[in-house]
Design an enzyme around this catalytic site. Structure first.
Site, PDB file in Angstrom:
ATOM      1  N   LYS A  85      20.327  28.299 -14.812  1.00 41.18           N
ATOM      2  CA  LYS A  85      19.724  27.021 -15.225  1.00 41.18           C
ATOM      3  C   LYS A  85      18.212  26.976 -14.985  1.00 41.18           C
ATOM      4  O   LYS A  85      17.494  26.303 -15.715  1.00 41.18           O
ATOM      5  CB  LYS A  85      20.393  25.855 -14.492  1.00 41.18           C
ATOM      6  CG  LYS A  85      21.776  25.500 -15.015  1.00 41.18           C
ATOM      7  CD  LYS A  85      22.310  24.289 -14.256  1.00 41.18           C
ATOM      8  CE  LYS A  85      23.542  23.711 -14.932  1.00 41.18           C
ATOM      9  NZ  LYS A  85      23.945  22.428 -14.338  1.00 41.18           N
ATOM     10  N   ASP A 122      22.619  16.737 -17.946  1.00 39.69           N
ATOM     11  CA  ASP A 122      23.386  16.321 -16.759  1.00 39.69           C
ATOM     12  C   ASP A 122      23.010  14.903 -16.331  1.00 39.69           C
ATOM     13  O   ASP A 122      23.869  14.128 -15.879  1.00 39.69           O
ATOM     14  CB  ASP A 122      23.127  17.279 -15.591  1.00 39.69           C
ATOM     15  CG  ASP A 122      23.978  18.543 -15.673  1.00 39.69           C
ATOM     16  OD1 ASP A 122      25.023  18.517 -16.354  1.00 39.69           O
ATOM     17  OD2 ASP A 122      23.590  19.558 -15.071  1.00 39.69           O
TER      18      ASP A 122
HETATM   19  P1  NAP Z   1      24.050  23.576  -5.332  1.00 40.07           P
HETATM   20  O1  NAP Z   1      22.770  23.649  -6.049  1.00 40.07           O
HETATM   21  O2  NAP Z   1      24.568  24.764  -4.608  1.00 40.07           O
HETATM   22  O3  NAP Z   1      23.931  22.353  -4.272  1.00 40.07           O
HETATM   23  C1  NAP Z   1      24.994  22.000  -3.435  1.00 40.07           C
HETATM   24  C2  NAP Z   1      24.503  21.058  -2.337  1.00 40.07           C
HETATM   25  O4  NAP Z   1      25.622  20.774  -1.496  1.00 40.07           O
HETATM   26  C3  NAP Z   1      23.419  21.653  -1.428  1.00 40.07           C
HETATM   27  O5  NAP Z   1      22.624  20.630  -0.919  1.00 40.07           O
HETATM   28  C4  NAP Z   1      24.280  22.267  -0.327  1.00 40.07           C
HETATM   29  O6  NAP Z   1      23.598  22.475   0.878  1.00 40.07           O
HETATM   30  C5  NAP Z   1      25.325  21.200  -0.153  1.00 40.07           C
HETATM   31  N1  NAP Z   1      26.509  21.693   0.495  1.00 40.07           N
HETATM   32  C6  NAP Z   1      27.270  22.763   0.159  1.00 40.07           C
HETATM   33  N2  NAP Z   1      28.294  22.897   1.007  1.00 40.07           N
HETATM   34  C7  NAP Z   1      28.169  21.904   1.917  1.00 40.07           C
HETATM   35  C8  NAP Z   1      28.928  21.526   3.056  1.00 40.07           C
HETATM   36  N3  NAP Z   1      30.015  22.201   3.429  1.00 40.07           N
HETATM   37  N4  NAP Z   1      28.519  20.451   3.759  1.00 40.07           N
HETATM   38  C9  NAP Z   1      27.403  19.774   3.405  1.00 40.07           C
HETATM   39  N5  NAP Z   1      26.647  20.084   2.333  1.00 40.07           N
HETATM   40  C10 NAP Z   1      27.043  21.138   1.598  1.00 40.07           C
HETATM   41  O7  NAP Z   1      25.243  23.137  -6.300  1.00 40.07           O
HETATM   42  P2  NAP Z   1      25.119  22.135  -7.549  1.00 40.07           P
HETATM   43  O8  NAP Z   1      24.881  22.895  -8.786  1.00 40.07           O
HETATM   44  O9  NAP Z   1      24.214  21.047  -7.148  1.00 40.07           O
HETATM   45  O10 NAP Z   1      26.627  21.594  -7.663  1.00 40.07           O
HETATM   46  C11 NAP Z   1      27.175  20.799  -6.634  1.00 40.07           C
HETATM   47  C12 NAP Z   1      28.548  20.266  -7.036  1.00 40.07           C
HETATM   48  O11 NAP Z   1      28.420  19.389  -8.147  1.00 40.07           O
HETATM   49  C13 NAP Z   1      29.548  21.346  -7.449  1.00 40.07           C
HETATM   50  O12 NAP Z   1      30.803  20.997  -6.952  1.00 40.07           O
HETATM   51  C14 NAP Z   1      29.545  21.269  -8.963  1.00 40.07           C
HETATM   52  O13 NAP Z   1      30.787  21.674  -9.537  1.00 40.07           O
HETATM   53  C15 NAP Z   1      29.347  19.778  -9.154  1.00 40.07           C
HETATM   54  N6  NAP Z   1      28.753  19.469 -10.469  1.00 40.07           N
HETATM   55  C16 NAP Z   1      29.491  18.702 -11.303  1.00 40.07           C
HETATM   56  C17 NAP Z   1      28.981  18.367 -12.535  1.00 40.07           C
HETATM   57  C18 NAP Z   1      29.803  17.512 -13.459  1.00 40.07           C
HETATM   58  O14 NAP Z   1      29.509  17.475 -14.668  1.00 40.07           O
HETATM   59  N7  NAP Z   1      30.783  16.790 -12.949  1.00 40.07           N
HETATM   60  C19 NAP Z   1      27.708  18.821 -12.924  1.00 40.07           C
HETATM   61  C20 NAP Z   1      26.974  19.608 -12.016  1.00 40.07           C
HETATM   62  C21 NAP Z   1      27.508  19.924 -10.785  1.00 40.07           C
HETATM   63  P3  NAP Z   1      23.140  23.976   1.272  1.00 40.07           P
HETATM   64  O15 NAP Z   1      22.044  24.346   0.305  1.00 40.07           O
HETATM   65  O16 NAP Z   1      22.698  23.823   2.677  1.00 40.07           O
HETATM   66  O17 NAP Z   1      24.355  24.846   1.096  1.00 40.07           O
END
Ligand code: NAP
Length: 296
Positions: A85, A122
């Site tokens: 992305k 998004d």
């Molecule tokens: P990302 O860039 O990896 O960000 C994830 C965030 O969550 C980071 O701040 C990370 O912190 C934190 N995190 C991960 N594990 C954690 C834990 N055990 N406790 C506390 N914080 C934690 O991922 P992303 O792309 O933002 O996606 C995040 C989620 O949103 C995923 O589940 C994805 O499937 C979902 N999503 C859904 C949609 C939809 O259309 N519904 C669209 C986009 C994303 P660290 O950096 O410290 O690990």
């Protein structure tokens, strides 16, 4: 020439459907789990559009070639997912304001004169299920759990569409939350953005009209997890929105609902972001009922 199919989920299959069928693709790695082909192909079929959506698993060193291939073959459009992305930002002719502010592209479209535009749907997809509450959300406190890529789209949507008084971004790494809010300072003239840690966010969560989980905590295969273990902080008058869409009802949503909060699951955003992309490629509204049936 790119050879994503060589690494692809459909190894051996031709990259493009036989003309005149147009192609739309998902560029990512992994892509096998993606619901996007089901969503878009159901919509193409329902509207009689001669197009096919395929998932191409593309390694980071293949993204530029894959995009060149799409351009050369006049693909209808593309979605971009993890881990590309951000890389795609530098491979397009123009970015939309949303993609530029969020710092990530999830949708590519080719304009009539051949310009390749990088967009981010998004934010609009996230906003769609909240539009009927826009008035009551204006001027309120909102809390975002997590500060990764999806949180950036959420913060952009909240600042540009819902007029919050205060948006608290709570992450386990304070530095990450601070970086996120600093990058949105242009959209935050009144200083309503705050960064904090998850541990220090209880007062904000209790005060919030909207709480959004943007962490993967609670997702299959660990559905027992919750990003907010203090369920007693939820109450009527709040909306709790979980971006996780598998399972459809997460533990977070179950617990929030049990305490009287309104809940929104991640499937609504997933379909919403697809619908915005679909309309930009085809000029037609995605038939949402058909898509929901296809995912059921
Ligand atoms: P990302 O860039 O990896 O960000 C994830 C965030 O969550 C980071 O701040 C990370 O912190 C934190 N995190 C991960 N594990 C954690 C834990 N055990 N406790 C506390 N914080 C934690 O991922 P992303 O792309 O933002 O996606 C995040 C989620 O949103 C995923 O589940 C994805 O499937 C979902 N999503 C859904 C949609 C939809 O259309 N519904 C669209 C986009 C994303 P660290 O950096 O410290 O690990």
């Amino acid at each position: 020439m790119a050879t994503p199919a060589a690494k692809g989920e459909r190894s051996g299959a031709p990259l493009f459907p036989a003309p005149p069928t147009r192609l739309a693709v998902l560029l990512g790695d992994p892509v096998a789990h993606s619901l996007s082909p089901r969503i878009h192909n159901a919509a193409f079929r329902a509207l009689g559009i001669d197009a096919e959506y395929r998932a191409w698993r593309v390694a980071p060193d293949g993204v530029a070639d894959a995009i060149a291939t799409l351009r050369a073959h006049h693909a209808l459009g593309a979605n971009v997912t993890i881990p590309h992305k951000r890389a795609v930002l530098g491979l397009v002719d123009r970015l939309t304001p949303a993609a530029s502010a969020i710092g990530a592209v999830n949708t590519l479209r080719v304009e009539s004169e051949g310009t390749l535009v990088g967009d981010n749907t998004d934010a609009d997809g996230f906003a769609l299920p909240l539009l009927d509450q826009a008035e009551s959300l204006a001027g309120t406190t909102m809390t975002i759990l997590g500060a990764g890529g999806a949180a950036r789209a959420v913060v952009y949507a909240l600042l540009t569409r819902f007029g919050p008084e205060r948006v608290v971004v709570a992450a386990r790494r304070l530095e990450q939350a601070r970086r996120l809010i600093a990058s949105f300072s242009d959209l935050d003239p009144n200083g309503g953005l705050e960064a904090t840690t998850l541990d220090a966010a209880r007062e904000a969560v209790r005060e919030s009209a909207l709480v959004v989980n943007t962490t993967p905590v609670g997702m299959t295969p660990r559905p027992d997890g919750t990003p907010w273990p203090h369920a007693e902080d939820f109450h009527p008058g709040q909306t709790v929105y979980d971006l996780v869409y598998a399972p459809e009802e997460t533990r977070l949503l179950r617990e929030a609902s049990a305490r009287g909060a309104r809940t929104v699951g991640g499937l609504a955003m997933l379909i919403g972001q697809a619908a915005v992309a679909f309309e930009s490629w085809t000029g037609q509204a995605m038939p949402l009922d058909v898509v929901r049936d296809a995912l059921a």
